[in-house]
Motif scaffolding. Structure first.
Motif, PDB file in Angstrom:
ATOM      1  N   LEU A 252     -17.045  97.015  46.404  1.00  0.00           N
ATOM      2  CA  LEU A 252     -17.508  97.373  47.745  1.00  0.00           C
ATOM      3  C   LEU A 252     -18.269  96.217  48.374  1.00  0.00           C
ATOM      4  N   LEU A 253     -19.125  95.554  47.588  1.00  0.00           N
ATOM      5  CA  LEU A 253     -19.900  94.428  48.100  1.00  0.00           C
ATOM      6  C   LEU A 253     -19.009  93.252  48.481  1.00  0.00           C
ATOM      7  N   ALA A 254     -17.833  93.158  47.849  1.00  0.00           N
ATOM      8  CA  ALA A 254     -16.914  92.058  48.161  1.00  0.00           C
ATOM      9  C   ALA A 254     -16.248  92.213  49.515  1.00  0.00           C
ATOM     10  N   VAL A 255     -16.159  93.441  50.023  1.00  0.00           N
ATOM     11  CA  VAL A 255     -15.472  93.668  51.300  1.00  0.00           C
ATOM     12  C   VAL A 255     -16.411  94.129  52.409  1.00  0.00           C
ATOM     13  N   ALA A 256     -17.671  94.387  52.081  1.00  0.00           N
ATOM     14  CA  ALA A 256     -18.626  94.876  53.081  1.00  0.00           C
ATOM     15  C   ALA A 256     -19.920  94.085  52.963  1.00  0.00           C
ATOM     16  N   ASP A 257     -20.709  94.108  54.033  1.00  0.00           N
ATOM     17  CA  ASP A 257     -21.994  93.411  53.973  1.00  0.00           C
ATOM     18  C   ASP A 257     -22.989  94.221  53.152  1.00  0.00           C
ATOM     19  N   GLY A 258     -24.123  93.568  52.862  1.00  0.00           N
ATOM     20  CA  GLY A 258     -25.113  94.215  52.010  1.00  0.00           C
ATOM     21  C   GLY A 258     -25.666  95.495  52.608  1.00  0.00           C
ATOM     22  N   GLY A 259     -25.904  95.483  53.933  1.00  0.00           N
ATOM     23  CA  GLY A 259     -26.441  96.680  54.578  1.00  0.00           C
ATOM     24  C   GLY A 259     -25.529  97.876  54.420  1.00  0.00           C
ATOM     25  N   THR A 260     -24.226  97.649  54.612  1.00  0.00           N
ATOM     26  CA  THR A 260     -23.260  98.742  54.476  1.00  0.00           C
ATOM     27  C   THR A 260     -23.162  99.208  53.030  1.00  0.00           C
ATOM     28  N   SER A 261     -23.151  98.263  52.109  1.00  0.00           N
ATOM     29  CA  SER A 261     -23.005  98.614  50.693  1.00  0.00           C
ATOM     30  C   SER A 261     -24.170  99.468  50.210  1.00  0.00           C
ATOM     31  N   TRP A 262     -25.393  99.062  50.537  1.00  0.00           N
ATOM     32  CA  TRP A 262     -26.550  99.842  50.106  1.00  0.00           C
ATOM     33  C   TRP A 262     -26.673 101.132  50.885  1.00  0.00           C
ATOM     34  N   ALA A 263     -26.184 101.165  52.116  1.00  0.00           N
ATOM     35  CA  ALA A 263     -26.161 102.422  52.868  1.00  0.00           C
ATOM     36  C   ALA A 263     -25.244 103.433  52.187  1.00  0.00           C
ATOM     37  N   VAL A 264     -24.134 102.944  51.629  1.00  0.00           N
ATOM     38  CA  VAL A 264     -23.239 103.831  50.886  1.00  0.00           C
ATOM     39  C   VAL A 264     -23.959 104.379  49.654  1.00  0.00           C
ATOM     40  N   VAL A 265     -24.707 103.512  48.954  1.00  0.00           N
ATOM     41  CA  VAL A 265     -25.479 103.966  47.787  1.00  0.00           C
ATOM     42  C   VAL A 265     -26.488 105.034  48.208  1.00  0.00           C
ATOM     43  N   ALA A 266     -27.225 104.756  49.295  1.00  0.00           N
ATOM     44  CA  ALA A 266     -28.205 105.727  49.777  1.00  0.00           C
ATOM     45  C   ALA A 266     -27.537 107.039  50.179  1.00  0.00           C
ATOM     46  N   GLY A 267     -26.387 106.943  50.827  1.00  0.00           N
ATOM     47  CA  GLY A 267     -25.666 108.152  51.205  1.00  0.00           C
ATOM     48  C   GLY A 267     -25.182 108.938  50.006  1.00  0.00           C
ATOM     49  N   PHE A 268     -24.798 108.219  48.957  1.00  0.00           N
ATOM     50  CA  PHE A 268     -24.349 108.870  47.737  1.00  0.00           C
ATOM     51  C   PHE A 268     -25.500 109.637  47.091  1.00  0.00           C
ATOM     52  N   VAL A 269     -26.700 109.015  47.087  1.00  0.00           N
ATOM     53  CA  VAL A 269     -27.872 109.699  46.546  1.00  0.00           C
ATOM     54  C   VAL A 269     -28.218 110.913  47.399  1.00  0.00           C
ATOM     55  N   ALA A 270     -28.002 110.777  48.716  1.00  0.00           N
ATOM     56  CA  ALA A 270     -28.272 111.914  49.605  1.00  0.00           C
ATOM     57  C   ALA A 270     -27.390 113.115  49.255  1.00  0.00           C
TER      58      ALA A 270
END
Length: 298
Positions: A252-270
């Protein structure tokens, strides 16, 4: 191997030996011991290796033998284990319905916490790659991130869980998950390295609240006959995260910027927040979860 064997055993002993009102605090104390050992162990290991490499192996063996001796002679859980088995007898006699309910409660909770386990597997596995290679910050910032995490856990976790010990498990879990969501989201807004430390403080706060509360809840929903198995499976879920999380995050980090990648992580935790909120609203999937009385001040 020995650590992965003893870790769930130590949690199981706490679950059996401690009364429910003190169990979450006791789990926090075990986590403190683990984190303190991870800090002190390498120092002692380095000193032993400096004296003689062979002493490192002997020192480790002596340490395990001392731990085994303490557990054998103190036998902290014998009386409580007998009481727990006796208290659990009605549930065992209730037949298939009770057994199915117990299994459903555990596996539903197990599934609901996998997002948090996957998220917390990221710092020890991919955070250094993200900070050094993706953001281009000096390696010292990786050390500062882990130092911040360790310092907060060692100095704050016991006091924090003591202060929150009377909270319902549902409340503690939702609060911890919310801190994790905020912390992991902030990791993607690293316009300065200090933002990484702020994000680390956020997800570390979530870690200190969530992990003792998750163990407390696994203990609460597990009858005596399933307690050791369920705690062992819970402990294994973090190792599943260690294996799976990098395989998901790095592509995911290879195709998206850091903000988007960590937002996905945060959304997953949500998703875990939503899952726990839903589970705790269904009596069949939860269990007794009352507010504990606050101990009177002396």
């Amino acid at each position: 191997f020995c650590y992965e064997l003893l870790n769930p055993v130590s949690y199981t002993i706490v679950a059996i030996a401690m009364p429910e009102s003190q169990r979450r605090f006791a789990f926090a104390a075990v986590r403190l011991a683990v984190n303190a050992g991870m800090g002190v162990g390498p120092v002692l290991g380095g000193l032993l290796f400096e004296l003689a490499p062979g002493l490192l192996v002997w020192g480790t063996a002596v340490g395990y033998l001392l731990a085994a001796g303490i557990l054998f002679f103190s036998r902290p859980a014998v009386e409580h284990r007998a009481a727990a088995v006796a208290d659990d007898a009605p549930a065992d006699l209730a037949g298939d319905h009770a057994r199915q309910r117990d299994e459903l409660r555990f596996w539903a909770f197990f599934a609901s916490i996998m997002p948090i386990q996957l998220a917390y597997a990221l710092p020890p596995t991919v955070l250094s790659v993200y900070v050094i290679q993706r953001l281009g910050y000096p390696p010292i910032w990786v050390s500062l991130i882990f130092a911040t995490n360790s310092l907060m856990v060692i100095t704050c976790e016991i006091g924090l869980n003591h202060a929150m010990n009377h909270w319902r498990r549902r409340t503690a879990l939702l609060a911890g998950f919310a801190c994790a969501v905020a912390g992991f989201a902030l990791m993607g807004f690293a316009v300065t390295p200090w933002m990484l430390l702020l994000g680390t403080a956020g997800w570390t706060l979530g870690e200190m609240i969530t992990f003792p509360a998750m163990l407390d809840h696994v203990s609460a929903i597990s009858p005596a006959r399933l307690r050791a198995r369920n705690i062992g499976l819970y402990a294994a879920s973090f190792n599943v995260g260690i294996l799976v999380a990098p395989l998901l995050f790095l592509p995911l980090l290879a195709v998206a910027d850091g903000g988007t990648s960590w937002a996905v992580v945060a959304g997953f935790v949500a998703l875990g927040v939503v899952a726990v909120a839903v589970l705790s609203a269904v009596p069949t999937l939860w269990t007794k979860d009352a507010v504990a009385p606050v101990p009177a001040a002396r």
